[in-house]
Design a protein around this motif. Structure first.
Motif, PDB file in Angstrom:
ATOM      1  N   MET A   1      41.888  21.443  43.792  1.00  0.00           N
ATOM      2  CA  MET A   1      41.758  20.013  43.658  1.00  0.00           C
ATOM      3  C   MET A   1      43.131  19.385  43.502  1.00  0.00           C
ATOM      4  O   MET A   1      43.996  19.947  42.864  1.00  0.00           O
ATOM      5  CB  MET A   1      40.940  19.677  42.418  1.00  0.00           C
ATOM      6  CG  MET A   1      39.469  19.743  42.611  1.00  0.00           C
ATOM      7  SD  MET A   1      38.616  19.138  41.169  1.00  0.00           S
ATOM      8  CE  MET A   1      39.073  20.354  39.964  1.00  0.00           C
ATOM      9  N   ARG A   2      43.267  18.216  44.064  1.00  0.00           N
ATOM     10  CA  ARG A   2      44.495  17.446  43.935  1.00  0.00           C
ATOM     11  C   ARG A   2      44.139  15.967  43.857  1.00  0.00           C
ATOM     12  O   ARG A   2      43.078  15.554  44.272  1.00  0.00           O
ATOM     13  CB  ARG A   2      45.406  17.665  45.137  1.00  0.00           C
ATOM     14  CG  ARG A   2      46.010  19.047  45.200  1.00  0.00           C
ATOM     15  CD  ARG A   2      47.095  19.065  46.272  1.00  0.00           C
ATOM     16  NE  ARG A   2      47.706  20.366  46.354  1.00  0.00           N
ATOM     17  CZ  ARG A   2      48.704  20.769  45.582  1.00  0.00           C
ATOM     18  NH1 ARG A   2      49.190  19.983  44.665  1.00  0.00           N
ATOM     19  NH2 ARG A   2      49.216  21.968  45.719  1.00  0.00           N
ATOM     20  N   THR A   6      50.068  12.446  44.682  1.00  0.00           N
ATOM     21  CA  THR A   6      50.792  13.083  43.582  1.00  0.00           C
ATOM     22  C   THR A   6      50.826  14.589  43.797  1.00  0.00           C
ATOM     23  O   THR A   6      50.121  15.123  44.650  1.00  0.00           O
ATOM     24  CB  THR A   6      50.116  12.830  42.218  1.00  0.00           C
ATOM     25  OG1 THR A   6      48.919  13.608  42.129  1.00  0.00           O
ATOM     26  CG2 THR A   6      49.781  11.379  42.021  1.00  0.00           C
ATOM     27  N   ASP A   7      51.610  15.259  42.977  1.00  0.00           N
ATOM     28  CA  ASP A   7      51.591  16.719  42.994  1.00  0.00           C
ATOM     29  C   ASP A   7      50.804  17.264  41.799  1.00  0.00           C
ATOM     30  O   ASP A   7      50.830  18.450  41.513  1.00  0.00           O
ATOM     31  CB  ASP A   7      53.003  17.301  43.030  1.00  0.00           C
ATOM     32  CG  ASP A   7      53.863  16.833  41.878  1.00  0.00           C
ATOM     33  OD1 ASP A   7      53.386  16.045  41.032  1.00  0.00           O
ATOM     34  OD2 ASP A   7      55.036  17.252  41.826  1.00  0.00           O
ATOM     35  N   TRP A   8      50.123  16.371  41.071  1.00  0.00           N
ATOM     36  CA  TRP A   8      49.294  16.728  39.918  1.00  0.00           C
ATOM     37  C   TRP A   8      48.119  17.591  40.364  1.00  0.00           C
ATOM     38  O   TRP A   8      47.397  17.248  41.303  1.00  0.00           O
ATOM     39  CB  TRP A   8      48.796  15.462  39.242  1.00  0.00           C
ATOM     40  CG  TRP A   8      47.680  15.663  38.263  1.00  0.00           C
ATOM     41  CD1 TRP A   8      46.374  15.309  38.450  1.00  0.00           C
ATOM     42  CD2 TRP A   8      47.743  16.244  36.967  1.00  0.00           C
ATOM     43  NE1 TRP A   8      45.631  15.638  37.341  1.00  0.00           N
ATOM     44  CE2 TRP A   8      46.452  16.221  36.419  1.00  0.00           C
ATOM     45  CE3 TRP A   8      48.765  16.787  36.222  1.00  0.00           C
ATOM     46  CZ2 TRP A   8      46.162  16.701  35.155  1.00  0.00           C
ATOM     47  CZ3 TRP A   8      48.472  17.278  34.966  1.00  0.00           C
ATOM     48  CH2 TRP A   8      47.199  17.223  34.444  1.00  0.00           C
ATOM     49  N   ILE A   9      47.941  18.706  39.708  1.00  0.00           N
ATOM     50  CA  ILE A   9      46.785  19.569  39.948  1.00  0.00           C
ATOM     51  C   ILE A   9      46.029  19.688  38.626  1.00  0.00           C
ATOM     52  O   ILE A   9      46.496  20.362  37.700  1.00  0.00           O
ATOM     53  CB  ILE A   9      47.200  20.964  40.451  1.00  0.00           C
ATOM     54  CG1 ILE A   9      47.988  20.835  41.753  1.00  0.00           C
ATOM     55  CG2 ILE A   9      45.967  21.846  40.640  1.00  0.00           C
ATOM     56  CD1 ILE A   9      48.574  22.145  42.247  1.00  0.00           C
ATOM     57  N   PRO A  10      44.890  19.010  38.511  1.00  0.00           N
ATOM     58  CA  PRO A  10      44.157  19.055  37.245  1.00  0.00           C
ATOM     59  C   PRO A  10      43.495  20.417  37.028  1.00  0.00           C
ATOM     60  O   PRO A  10      43.279  21.175  37.973  1.00  0.00           O
ATOM     61  CB  PRO A  10      43.093  17.964  37.410  1.00  0.00           C
ATOM     62  CG  PRO A  10      42.915  17.829  38.882  1.00  0.00           C
ATOM     63  CD  PRO A  10      44.233  18.181  39.509  1.00  0.00           C
ATOM     64  N   ASP A  11      43.207  20.711  35.760  1.00  0.00           N
ATOM     65  CA  ASP A  11      42.433  21.909  35.461  1.00  0.00           C
ATOM     66  C   ASP A  11      41.068  21.769  36.101  1.00  0.00           C
ATOM     67  O   ASP A  11      40.532  20.659  36.222  1.00  0.00           O
ATOM     68  CB  ASP A  11      42.259  22.079  33.953  1.00  0.00           C
ATOM     69  CG  ASP A  11      43.567  22.378  33.245  1.00  0.00           C
ATOM     70  OD1 ASP A  11      44.468  22.949  33.900  1.00  0.00           O
ATOM     71  OD2 ASP A  11      43.678  22.045  32.052  1.00  0.00           O
ATOM     72  N   PHE A  12      40.495  22.895  36.501  1.00  0.00           N
ATOM     73  CA  PHE A  12      39.163  22.855  37.096  1.00  0.00           C
ATOM     74  C   PHE A  12      38.164  22.461  36.006  1.00  0.00           C
ATOM     75  O   PHE A  12      38.070  23.140  34.982  1.00  0.00           O
ATOM     76  CB  PHE A  12      38.797  24.225  37.682  1.00  0.00           C
ATOM     77  CG  PHE A  12      37.528  24.192  38.473  1.00  0.00           C
ATOM     78  CD1 PHE A  12      37.524  23.680  39.750  1.00  0.00           C
ATOM     79  CD2 PHE A  12      36.343  24.658  37.925  1.00  0.00           C
ATOM     80  CE1 PHE A  12      36.364  23.637  40.490  1.00  0.00           C
ATOM     81  CE2 PHE A  12      35.175  24.612  38.652  1.00  0.00           C
ATOM     82  CZ  PHE A  12      35.183  24.100  39.946  1.00  0.00           C
ATOM     83  N   GLN A  47      39.510  14.479  37.493  1.00  0.00           N
ATOM     84  CA  GLN A  47      38.852  14.804  38.761  1.00  0.00           C
ATOM     85  C   GLN A  47      37.569  15.611  38.517  1.00  0.00           C
ATOM     86  O   GLN A  47      37.396  16.710  39.012  1.00  0.00           O
ATOM     87  CB  GLN A  47      39.814  15.565  39.686  1.00  0.00           C
ATOM     88  CG  GLN A  47      41.010  14.756  40.125  1.00  0.00           C
ATOM     89  CD  GLN A  47      40.632  13.626  41.042  1.00  0.00           C
ATOM     90  OE1 GLN A  47      40.240  13.830  42.182  1.00  0.00           O
ATOM     91  NE2 GLN A  47      40.712  12.390  40.549  1.00  0.00           N
TER      92      GLN A  47
END
Length: 89
Positions: A1-2, A6-12, A47
């Motif tokens: 997920m993204r 942004t380059d932010w990758i949230p925790d699943f 997300q």
């Protein structure tokens, strides 16, 4: 997920982590407005859903605001681009 732009990758997200986030909002925010805005930001940034995170977050925040008798959270179309840019940062 993204998150686009942004380059932010949230925790699943999991059901448990989502419930924990909601519970922390109940205790962490002093006012209904703060709680609604935190809810909006955490859902959007976390997300939690495949699609429609901002729409779902806005609906959730507005539900909280309306229940508190405050009103609604709305972004003017002329400020939408600026709002999205600030939200990404």
């Amino acid at each position: 997920m993204r998150i686009g732009g942004t380059d932010w990758i949230p925790d699943f997200p999991t059901m448990e982590s989502s419930y924990d986030e909601i519970a922390s909002l109940r205790m962490g925010a002093e006012s209904s407005e703060d709680r609604a805005l935190l809810m909006f930001c955490r859902i959007t940034r976390g997300q939690w859903f495949n699609d429609g995170n901002k729409r779902t977050a806005l609906m959730t925040a507005n539900h909280a605001l309306i229940n508190a008798g405050i009103g609604v959270f709305s972004i003017s179309p002329s400020l939408k681009r600026e709002f999205t840019t600030r939200l990404l940062h």
